[in-house]
Design a protein around this motif. Structure first.
Motif, PDB file in Angstrom:
ATOM      1  N   GLU A  81       8.427  11.506  -6.677  1.00  0.00           N
ATOM      2  CA  GLU A  81       8.294  10.135  -7.082  1.00  0.00           C
ATOM      3  C   GLU A  81       9.025   9.458  -8.493  1.00  0.00           C
ATOM      4  OE1 GLU A  81       7.124   8.219  -4.783  1.00  0.00           O
ATOM      5  OE2 GLU A  81       6.920   6.236  -6.023  1.00  0.00           O
ATOM      6  N   ILE A 122      -3.912   6.993  -1.523  1.00  0.00           N
ATOM      7  CA  ILE A 122      -3.282   6.619  -0.510  1.00  0.00           C
ATOM      8  C   ILE A 122      -4.150   5.596   0.285  1.00  0.00           C
ATOM      9  CG2 ILE A 122      -2.831   7.945   2.001  1.00  0.00           C
ATOM     10  CD1 ILE A 122      -1.133   8.892  -0.469  1.00  0.00           C
ATOM     11  N   ARG A 134      10.064   3.237   3.121  1.00  0.00           N
ATOM     12  CA  ARG A 134      10.388   2.812   1.526  1.00  0.00           C
ATOM     13  C   ARG A 134      11.388   1.438   1.449  1.00  0.00           C
ATOM     14  NH1 ARG A 134      11.108   8.621   0.972  1.00  0.00           N
ATOM     15  NH2 ARG A 134       9.216   9.291  -0.029  1.00  0.00           N
ATOM     16  N   SER A 136       0.755  -0.958   0.019  1.00  0.00           N
ATOM     17  CA  SER A 136      -0.088  -0.054  -0.137  1.00  0.00           C
ATOM     18  C   SER A 136       0.861   1.277  -0.329  1.00  0.00           C
ATOM     19  CB  SER A 136      -0.825  -0.005   1.186  1.00  0.00           C
ATOM     20  OG  SER A 136      -0.213  -0.105   2.372  1.00  0.00           O
ATOM     21  N   THR A 137       0.200   2.515  -0.188  1.00  0.00           N
ATOM     22  CA  THR A 137       0.832   3.749  -0.245  1.00  0.00           C
ATOM     23  C   THR A 137       0.628   4.675   1.197  1.00  0.00           C
ATOM     24  OG1 THR A 137       0.813   3.775  -2.263  1.00  0.00           O
ATOM     25  CG2 THR A 137       1.066   5.645  -1.146  1.00  0.00           C
ATOM     26  N   TYR A 152       7.122  -0.181   0.752  1.00  0.00           N
ATOM     27  CA  TYR A 152       5.948   0.773   0.573  1.00  0.00           C
ATOM     28  C   TYR A 152       6.312   1.920  -0.352  1.00  0.00           C
ATOM     29  CZ  TYR A 152       3.664  -1.449   4.505  1.00  0.00           C
ATOM     30  OH  TYR A 152       3.131  -2.558   5.243  1.00  0.00           O
ATOM     31  N   LYS A 153       5.392   2.313  -0.668  1.00  0.00           N
ATOM     32  CA  LYS A 153       5.466   3.669  -1.585  1.00  0.00           C
ATOM     33  C   LYS A 153       5.179   4.569  -0.597  1.00  0.00           C
ATOM     34  CE  LYS A 153       3.512   6.305  -5.594  1.00  0.00           C
ATOM     35  NZ  LYS A 153       2.664   6.287  -6.761  1.00  0.00           N
TER      36      LYS A 153
END
Lengths: 139, 133
Positions: free
Chosen positions: B34, A59, A34, A14-15, A38-39
């Protein structure tokens, strides 16, 4: 210390939106998450969190300190998110040790293994703060 | 003067170049950061000049600063660039703004500059160019 976690940690892949006004804390926790796979999206204020949530950036979890750069309360932010976006997990932390502990908990559910022990996370934050505090470069 | 070599841990432990992106617009910062991460940079995000200075004075390894000019707080991007020139002159700085040119005179006006809005690939290319100079 009060456990202010409102919902369970994030699921895999998930973000996570990290809201933390202290840049040295924010970047260290964001990096840690990270490295867990995860993002991570970063925010220094509650207003920025609401801005991000109003966009198409997807999100899953908000990982928030108790205070933000615009002095809004993390509790008030969590309440607003739970009303407007009940699909989003909110993890509210109080203090550095609690934040590190919660980050490690989230990491345990992450796509990758923990990159290092949460005590190392704390050590890094304290070291960066000490360097900043004692730096001859500071204004 | 602080040196990246004095760090006992490096942000580029994976061999990536480290970009400190200073931008108060959270959407722009998130999207650009990003993209830069996707193309194998490590990106540290700062929401204003004060945060950038906190990062730089913590001796965190930084290879390049990419900063907006118009930002809230005591220092704008030009003030930050002056601070870096005085104290961390080894770090290249790339400035950006919605204005067409970098105003002023002296060394700051000669800093590399990219006008907003910029393309993600364009900024990536510009950063790579500056890092190889």
């Amino acid at each position: 210390m009060t456990d202010t976690t409102l919902t369970p940690p994030a699921d895999k892949s998930s973000t996570i939106l990290v809201m933390e006004p202290d840049v040295l804390v924010r970047m260290t926790i964001a990096d840690y998450l990270r490295e867990c796979g995860y993002k991570v999206v970063e925010s220094s204020s509650g207003d920025d969190v609401l801005t991000i949530l109003s966009t198409e950036i997807d999100i899953d979890t908000v990982f928030s300190g108790a205070q933000s750069a615009d002095e809004s309360s993390g509790f008030a932010l969590a309440h607003r998110i739970r009303i407007a976006r009940p699909d989003i997990n909110v993890i509210l932390t109080s203090g550095l040790e609690h934040a590190a502990s919660k980050a490690a908990e989230v990491c345990s559910n992450g796509p990758l293994t923990k990159p290092y022990h949460p005590q190392e996370l704390l050590r890094r934050i304290h070291l960066l703060r000490e360097r900043h505090r004692t730096s001859k470069l500071s204004p | 003067m602080a040196s990246a070599a004095s760090n006992d841990f490096q942000r580029d432990a994976h061999g990536k170049r480290v970009i400190l992106m200073v931008e108060d617009e959270v959407i722009i910062r998130s999207v650009v950061a990003e993209h830069l991460r996707d193309v194998n940079f490590t990106v540290i995000e700062a929401a204003n000049a004060a945060e950038a200075i906190a990062v730089l004075s913590s001796q965190t390894h930084v290879d390049l600063v990419f900063s907006d000019i118009t930002m809230p707080g005591e220092l704008d991007g030009v003030g930050l660039a002056r601070w870096i020139a005085d104290r961390r002159g080894e770090i290249p700085v790339l400035m950006t703004s919605g204005a067409a040119v970098l105003d002023g005179s002296g060394p700051i006006s000669r800093l590399p500059f990219v006008c907003k809005p910029y393309g993600l690939e364009d900024i990536e290319e510009r950063i790579r160019q500056l890092l190889t100079q």
